[in-house]
Design a protein around this motif. Structure first.
Motif, PDB file in Angstrom:
ATOM      1  N   LYS A   1       0.796  -1.055   0.020  1.00 54.28           N
ATOM      2  CA  LYS A   1      -0.166   0.224   0.110  1.00 54.28           C
ATOM      3  C   LYS A   1       0.985   1.418   0.088  1.00 54.28           C
ATOM      4  CE  LYS A   1      -2.045   1.286   3.825  1.00 54.28           C
ATOM      5  NZ  LYS A   1      -2.554   1.634   4.944  1.00 54.28           N
ATOM      6  N   VAL A   2       0.232   2.522  -0.306  1.00 55.77           N
ATOM      7  CA  VAL A   2       0.758   3.798  -0.179  1.00 55.77           C
ATOM      8  C   VAL A   2       0.045   4.577   0.635  1.00 55.77           C
ATOM      9  CG1 VAL A   2       1.356   5.827  -1.572  1.00 55.77           C
ATOM     10  CG2 VAL A   2       1.785   3.539  -2.588  1.00 55.77           C
ATOM     11  N   GLY A   3       0.302   5.480   1.617  1.00 53.86           N
ATOM     12  CA  GLY A   3      -0.445   6.248   2.237  1.00 53.86           C
ATOM     13  C   GLY A   3      -1.259   5.726   3.160  1.00 53.86           C
ATOM     14  N   GLY A   4      -2.092   6.463   4.025  1.00 53.77           N
ATOM     15  CA  GLY A   4      -2.939   6.172   4.852  1.00 53.77           C
ATOM     16  C   GLY A   4      -2.130   5.796   6.156  1.00 53.77           C
ATOM     17  N   ALA A   5      -2.312   4.869   6.993  1.00 50.89           N
ATOM     18  CA  ALA A   5      -1.542   4.487   8.200  1.00 50.89           C
ATOM     19  C   ALA A   5      -1.002   3.171   8.038  1.00 50.89           C
ATOM     20  CB  ALA A   5      -2.273   4.105   9.344  1.00 50.89           C
ATOM     21  N   PRO A   6       0.429   2.699   8.294  1.00 45.83           N
ATOM     22  CA  PRO A   6       1.283   1.457   8.179  1.00 45.83           C
ATOM     23  C   PRO A   6       0.039   0.363   8.770  1.00 45.83           C
ATOM     24  CG  PRO A   6       2.065   2.966   9.685  1.00 45.83           C
ATOM     25  CD  PRO A   6       1.210   3.939   9.002  1.00 45.83           C
ATOM     26  N   GLU A   7       0.556  -0.670   8.173  1.00 42.10           N
ATOM     27  CA  GLU A   7      -0.208  -1.972   8.817  1.00 42.10           C
ATOM     28  C   GLU A   7       0.749  -3.102   8.979  1.00 42.10           C
ATOM     29  OE1 GLU A   7      -3.088  -3.499   5.989  1.00 42.10           O
ATOM     30  OE2 GLU A   7      -4.167  -1.613   5.556  1.00 42.10           O
ATOM     31  N   PRO A   8       1.213  -2.768  10.477  1.00 44.18           N
ATOM     32  CA  PRO A   8       2.384  -3.644  10.968  1.00 44.18           C
ATOM     33  C   PRO A   8       2.046  -4.927  11.000  1.00 44.18           C
ATOM     34  CG  PRO A   8       1.891  -1.771  12.462  1.00 44.18           C
ATOM     35  CD  PRO A   8       0.614  -1.776  11.359  1.00 44.18           C
ATOM     36  N   VAL A   9       3.126  -5.598  10.514  1.00 44.04           N
ATOM     37  CA  VAL A   9       3.082  -7.422  10.470  1.00 44.04           C
ATOM     38  C   VAL A   9       4.071  -7.743  11.620  1.00 44.04           C
ATOM     39  CG1 VAL A   9       2.947  -7.656   7.993  1.00 44.04           C
ATOM     40  CG2 VAL A   9       4.877  -7.586   9.048  1.00 44.04           C
ATOM     41  N   GLY A  10       4.401  -6.952  12.618  1.00 48.64           N
ATOM     42  CA  GLY A  10       5.350  -7.323  13.567  1.00 48.64           C
ATOM     43  C   GLY A  10       5.512  -5.845  14.298  1.00 48.64           C
ATOM     44  N   PRO A  11       6.555  -5.827  15.194  1.00 53.71           N
ATOM     45  CA  PRO A  11       6.822  -4.318  15.994  1.00 53.71           C
ATOM     46  C   PRO A  11       7.201  -3.583  15.254  1.00 53.71           C
ATOM     47  CG  PRO A  11       8.350  -6.455  16.323  1.00 53.71           C
ATOM     48  CD  PRO A  11       7.340  -6.975  15.787  1.00 53.71           C
ATOM     49  N   LEU A  12       6.614  -2.329  15.009  1.00 55.70           N
ATOM     50  CA  LEU A  12       7.154  -1.267  14.005  1.00 55.70           C
ATOM     51  C   LEU A  12       7.628  -0.002  15.016  1.00 55.70           C
ATOM     52  CD1 LEU A  12       7.352   0.235  11.101  1.00 55.70           C
ATOM     53  CD2 LEU A  12       5.049   0.512  11.421  1.00 55.70           C
ATOM     54  N   ARG A  13       8.621   0.416  14.931  1.00 56.66           N
ATOM     55  CA  ARG A  13       8.961   1.663  15.579  1.00 56.66           C
ATOM     56  C   ARG A  13       8.923   2.863  14.523  1.00 56.66           C
ATOM     57  NH1 ARG A  13      10.093   3.490  20.251  1.00 56.66           N
ATOM     58  NH2 ARG A  13      11.296   5.294  20.641  1.00 56.66           N
ATOM     59  N   TRP A  14       7.855   3.799  14.744  1.00 58.45           N
ATOM     60  CA  TRP A  14       7.774   4.892  14.136  1.00 58.45           C
ATOM     61  C   TRP A  14       8.923   5.750  14.009  1.00 58.45           C
ATOM     62  CZ3 TRP A  14       3.068   5.658  11.467  1.00 58.45           C
ATOM     63  CH2 TRP A  14       3.003   6.863  10.741  1.00 58.45           C
ATOM     64  N   PRO A  15       9.752   6.095  12.746  1.00 58.85           N
ATOM     65  CA  PRO A  15      10.802   6.789  12.740  1.00 58.85           C
ATOM     66  C   PRO A  15      10.823   8.044  13.001  1.00 58.85           C
ATOM     67  CG  PRO A  15      10.524   6.151  10.714  1.00 58.85           C
ATOM     68  CD  PRO A  15       9.314   5.590  11.318  1.00 58.85           C
ATOM     69  N   ALA A  16      11.924   9.098  13.443  1.00 59.15           N
ATOM     70  CA  ALA A  16      12.027  10.310  13.484  1.00 59.15           C
ATOM     71  C   ALA A  16      13.191  10.806  12.745  1.00 59.15           C
ATOM     72  CB  ALA A  16      12.285  10.937  15.138  1.00 59.15           C
ATOM     73  N   CYS A  17      13.307  12.008  12.106  1.00 55.21           N
ATOM     74  CA  CYS A  17      14.251  12.430  11.221  1.00 55.21           C
ATOM     75  C   CYS A  17      15.227  12.525  12.429  1.00 55.21           C
ATOM     76  CB  CYS A  17      13.885  13.862  10.684  1.00 55.21           C
ATOM     77  SG  CYS A  17      15.095  14.559   9.745  1.00 55.21           S
ATOM     78  N   THR A  18      16.696  12.326  11.977  1.00 56.60           N
ATOM     79  CA  THR A  18      17.919  12.382  12.606  1.00 56.60           C
ATOM     80  C   THR A  18      18.339  13.891  12.604  1.00 56.60           C
ATOM     81  OG1 THR A  18      19.337  11.673  10.891  1.00 56.60           O
ATOM     82  CG2 THR A  18      18.418   9.979  12.400  1.00 56.60           C
ATOM     83  N   ALA A  19      17.886  14.700  11.445  1.00 66.86           N
ATOM     84  CA  ALA A  19      18.333  16.137  11.476  1.00 66.86           C
ATOM     85  C   ALA A  19      17.658  17.010  12.010  1.00 66.86           C
ATOM     86  CB  ALA A  19      18.290  16.234   9.864  1.00 66.86           C
ATOM     87  N   CYS A  20      16.385  16.868  12.224  1.00 63.74           N
ATOM     88  CA  CYS A  20      15.563  17.717  12.710  1.00 63.74           C
ATOM     89  C   CYS A  20      14.849  17.303  13.920  1.00 63.74           C
ATOM     90  CB  CYS A  20      14.625  18.528  11.904  1.00 63.74           C
ATOM     91  SG  CYS A  20      13.106  17.502  11.276  1.00 63.74           S
ATOM     92  N   GLY A  21      14.395  15.827  14.147  1.00 61.66           N
ATOM     93  CA  GLY A  21      13.799  15.448  15.140  1.00 61.66           C
ATOM     94  C   GLY A  21      12.579  15.054  14.924  1.00 61.66           C
ATOM     95  N   ALA A  22      11.956  15.605  13.818  1.00 59.46           N
ATOM     96  CA  ALA A  22      10.334  15.437  13.744  1.00 59.46           C
ATOM     97  C   ALA A  22      10.095  14.046  13.308  1.00 59.46           C
ATOM     98  CB  ALA A  22      10.130  16.429  12.492  1.00 59.46           C
ATOM     99  N   PRO A  23       8.661  13.591  13.780  1.00 53.99           N
ATOM    100  CA  PRO A  23       8.373  12.418  13.304  1.00 53.99           C
ATOM    101  C   PRO A  23       8.243  12.483  11.735  1.00 53.99           C
ATOM    102  CG  PRO A  23       6.924  13.053  14.927  1.00 53.99           C
ATOM    103  CD  PRO A  23       7.878  14.399  14.726  1.00 53.99           C
ATOM    104  N   MET A  24       8.685  11.328  11.254  1.00 55.63           N
ATOM    105  CA  MET A  24       8.637  11.270   9.628  1.00 55.63           C
ATOM    106  C   MET A  24       7.139  11.025   9.006  1.00 55.63           C
ATOM    107  SD  MET A  24      11.980   9.043   8.173  1.00 55.63           S
ATOM    108  CE  MET A  24      13.569   9.828   9.104  1.00 55.63           C
ATOM    109  N   ARG A  25       6.865  11.223   7.746  1.00 53.91           N
ATOM    110  CA  ARG A  25       5.654  10.845   7.397  1.00 53.91           C
ATOM    111  C   ARG A  25       5.705   9.505   6.563  1.00 53.91           C
ATOM    112  NH1 ARG A  25       2.374  14.953   3.017  1.00 53.91           N
ATOM    113  NH2 ARG A  25       0.145  14.179   3.291  1.00 53.91           N
ATOM    114  N   PHE A  26       4.516   8.651   6.715  1.00 57.04           N
ATOM    115  CA  PHE A  26       4.600   7.381   6.204  1.00 57.04           C
ATOM    116  C   PHE A  26       4.347   7.563   4.340  1.00 57.04           C
ATOM    117  CE2 PHE A  26       1.916   3.396   4.954  1.00 57.04           C
ATOM    118  CZ  PHE A  26       2.743   2.758   4.663  1.00 57.04           C
ATOM    119  N   LEU A  27       5.151   6.821   3.774  1.00 59.49           N
ATOM    120  CA  LEU A  27       5.055   6.805   2.280  1.00 59.49           C
ATOM    121  C   LEU A  27       4.255   5.780   1.874  1.00 59.49           C
ATOM    122  CD1 LEU A  27       8.621   8.414   1.264  1.00 59.49           C
ATOM    123  CD2 LEU A  27       6.235   9.526   1.719  1.00 59.49           C
ATOM    124  N   PHE A  28       4.987   4.546   2.024  1.00 60.36           N
ATOM    125  CA  PHE A  28       4.529   3.002   1.428  1.00 60.36           C
ATOM    126  C   PHE A  28       5.228   2.094   2.155  1.00 60.36           C
ATOM    127  CE2 PHE A  28       8.191   3.975  -1.044  1.00 60.36           C
ATOM    128  CZ  PHE A  28       8.842   2.868  -1.248  1.00 60.36           C
TER     129      PHE A  28
END
Length: 219
Positions: free
Chosen positions: A25-52
């Motif tokens: 899939k693309v967009g919406g919310a991710p559908e985890p098949v196991g433990p998923l940790r939402w990443p943050a940008c290492t440059a600015c610290g903001a949570p990233m946007r889910f792409l696909f």
């Protein structure tokens, strides 16, 4: 074209061209098949946007031992993070092994991209023409490259990367990474520059701590 190579086109799910693939899939919310940790940008610290996300599909998309990969990028409007750079920390590919579905970390506050399901359809491309080095190619080879880019699927699994602005294969563990998949910005509305393409790669070393990388190029 000569020397056509088979591969799989990534198409919007439910289209007549290909069968919908669960968990692709693309967009919406991710559908985890196991433990998923939402990443943050290492440059600015903001949570990233889910792409696909793309799942392991035996015989078509080999992600083993992972069950799926989830691709994110920083889209913080207050910064200029280099989100196209596979090593900048402004995008992330989270590889998830099968397990109990769970999500950790903080989601961004903005709206997600529109939700699209994806399917796989049989396709082919001129791999030889697409693999030419544009810095050393003849006029005839460049013309063949243009034809191959136009005729090959813009979104696909397998084959070779169809670069918008020339080969930018990332390196990991001392060697070029292996191409996995490519996703065009349109019709999904993804922020890959001006109608660009995103490229997913895998490290050739089995013990790498960051086995997948993502980059994109805009037109």
């Amino acid at each position: 074209m000569t020397g056509l190579s088979p591969l799989w086109a990534l198409v919007p799910g439910g289209s007549k061209r290909g069968a919908e693939v669960p968990l692709a899939k693309v967009g919406g919310a991710p559908e985890p098949v196991g433990p998923l940790r939402w990443p943050a940008c290492t440059a600015c610290g903001a949570p990233m946007r889910f792409l696909f996300q793309l799942p392991h599909v035996p015989g078509k998309l080999d992600l083993a031992p992972y069950a799926a990969v989830y691709v994110f990028q920083c889209e913080n409007p207050d910064t200029a993070c280099e989100r196209w750079d596979p090593h900048s920390g402004a995008n992330a590919v989270v590889a998830v092994e099968p397990g109990t579905s769970a999500e950790e970390g903080t989601r961004p506050t903005g709206l997600p991209y529109a939700d699209w399901n994806l399917g796989l359809a049989p396709a082919e491309e001129d791999t030889e023409a697409l693999s030419v080095d544009i810095n050393e190619a003849t006029d005839e080879q460049l013309a063949a490259l243009d034809r191959a880019l136009e005729e090959a699927p813009e979104s696909k699994v397998g084959g070779v990367a169809g670069w918008v602005n020339g080969d930018a294969t990332p390196e990991c563990c001392g060697e070029p990474m292996r191409f996995v998949a490519q996703l065009a910005a349109m019709p999904f509305g993804l922020a890959f520059g001006d109608n660009g393409r995103g490229y997913l790669f895998r490290c050739r070393s089995g013990g790498c701590g960051t086995p997948f990388r993502f980059t994109w190029q805009g037109a």
